[in-house]
Design an enzyme around this catalytic site. Structure first.
Site, mmCIF file in Angstrom:
data_model
loop_
_atom_site.group_PDB
_atom_site.id
_atom_site.type_symbol
_atom_site.label_atom_id
_atom_site.label_comp_id
_atom_site.label_asym_id
_atom_site.label_seq_id
_atom_site.Cartn_x
_atom_site.Cartn_y
_atom_site.Cartn_z
ATOM 1 N N HIS A 69 39.496 44.325 45.943
ATOM 2 C CA HIS A 69 40.164 45.176 44.684
ATOM 3 C C HIS A 69 39.434 46.237 44.526
ATOM 4 O O HIS A 69 40.185 46.781 43.870
ATOM 5 C CB HIS A 69 38.625 43.914 43.570
ATOM 6 C CG HIS A 69 39.040 42.999 43.218
ATOM 7 N ND1 HIS A 69 37.976 41.798 44.112
ATOM 8 C CD2 HIS A 69 40.292 41.593 42.625
ATOM 9 C CE1 HIS A 69 38.944 41.141 43.200
ATOM 10 N NE2 HIS A 69 39.578 40.779 42.990
ATOM 11 N N GLN A 99 47.881 41.254 49.635
ATOM 12 C CA GLN A 99 48.661 40.496 50.798
ATOM 13 C C GLN A 99 47.651 38.795 50.726
ATOM 14 O O GLN A 99 48.700 38.045 51.564
ATOM 15 C CB GLN A 99 48.905 41.126 52.199
ATOM 16 C CG GLN A 99 50.198 39.965 52.904
ATOM 17 C CD GLN A 99 49.708 40.587 54.409
ATOM 18 O OE1 GLN A 99 50.219 41.911 54.851
ATOM 19 N NE2 GLN A 99 49.945 39.841 55.118
#
Ligand code: PAF
Length: 280
Positions: free
Chosen positions: A35, A146
């Site tokens: 994150h 991703q």
């Protein structure tokens, strides 16, 4: 850093100066370096950065980990503050889904494969909440990892189909030094399961190497990954896949852009990972 559960306040901050660009990092909290890499990229590309922390109930099926999903809010906020985030939205389920709520946002076909086959309602929940967050923040750009490859393909379709006025930025998967993809769910793993889970990246890397060496048979690639993972006694395969990156359909012959992906249980914990390969 402003922290609020108030949609009007988000809008007021966002539009205080309409000339300023905003990057949004939507999260379910339990933040890790993956994150923070999204926040860092958003910081580099925008004048202001916003994040949301919301464990979205509509993307969990009955029996999944909604009630036990980690919610270390104070720690998450300290991490976002230290990373230079300007604005954080921390709504409750009642704010996002008030009484009378009945709308849907669905990307139908792409949501059926892979994760969607194992978790049928999952992506309808993801597209619904992300569309709402996009409408609330109206960011210039939004950042996703991703690691959730199918999520990125589906959100990209949603942005195109619904003419949403923002840019999606997909950032590489962040990995531990032994190759395990960072995930909020890794903290559920016992030490033995955590050690065993390194087989996921090993299987993907082995398959990618075979493809680079010229292997194009989809079955061979899926079998190779399956056999490697099955050799790990603590692993239980949900799926292994070699699919077209755009349609997400399984390929007999690998060509064009390919998504190698897998979902594997270690005990009760279900982990996913993937590799994208272009122009095969
Ligand atoms: O990837 C996630 O963490 C979630 O699916 C998202 C995008 C924050 C929506 O709840």
């Amino acid at each position: 850093m402003v922290v609020t559960d108030n949609i009007d306040q988000i809008r007021q901050k966002r539009w205080q100066d309409p000339t300023v660009s905003w990057g949004l990092v939507p999260t379910m909290g339990a933040l890790h370096d993956g994150h923070l890499a999204l926040v860092k990229k958003a910081r580099m590309e925008n004048e202001r950065v916003a994040a949301s922390i919301f464990v979205n109930p509509t993307q969990f099926a009955a029996g999944e980990d909604l009630s036990t999903y980690p919610r270390p809010l104070e720690r998450d906020l300290a991490m976002l503050d230290a990373a230079g985030v300007d604005l954080v939205f921390t709504p409750t389920a009642d704010i996002m889904y008030p009484a009378g709520f009945q709308s849907k946002v669905e990307v139908t076909r792409l949501s059926r494969f892979l994760e969607g086959a194992s978790r049928p309602a999952h992506f309808a929940g993801v597209t619904l909440i992300v569309c709402k967050l996009f409408n609330i923040f109206q960011p210039t750009r939004a950042y996703f990892g991703q690691k959730d490859a199918q999520q990125t393909v589906i959100l990209n379709r949603m942005v195109q189909d619904l003419n949403l006025n923002l840019e999606l930025v997909i950032c590489p998967t962040q990995r531990a030094s032994d190759g395990l993809a960072l995930s909020s769910r890794n903290q559920y793993l016992s030490p033995a399961e955590r050690a065993a889970a390194t087989v996921l990246n090993q299987a993907l890397q082995t398959a990618a190497k075979l493809i680079k060496e010229g292997e194009t048979r989809g079955d061979t690639i899926r079998r190779t990954m399956g056999e490697l993972i099955s050799g790990e006694p603590l692993a239980r395969i949900d799926y292994v896949s070699a699919a077209d990156l755009n349609t997400l359909e399984e390929l007999d012959t690998l060509k064009g852009d390919v998504l190698l992906s897998l979902a594997v249980f270690f005990g009760q914990t279900r982990l996913i990972d993937n590799v994208m390969m272009y122009d095969i």
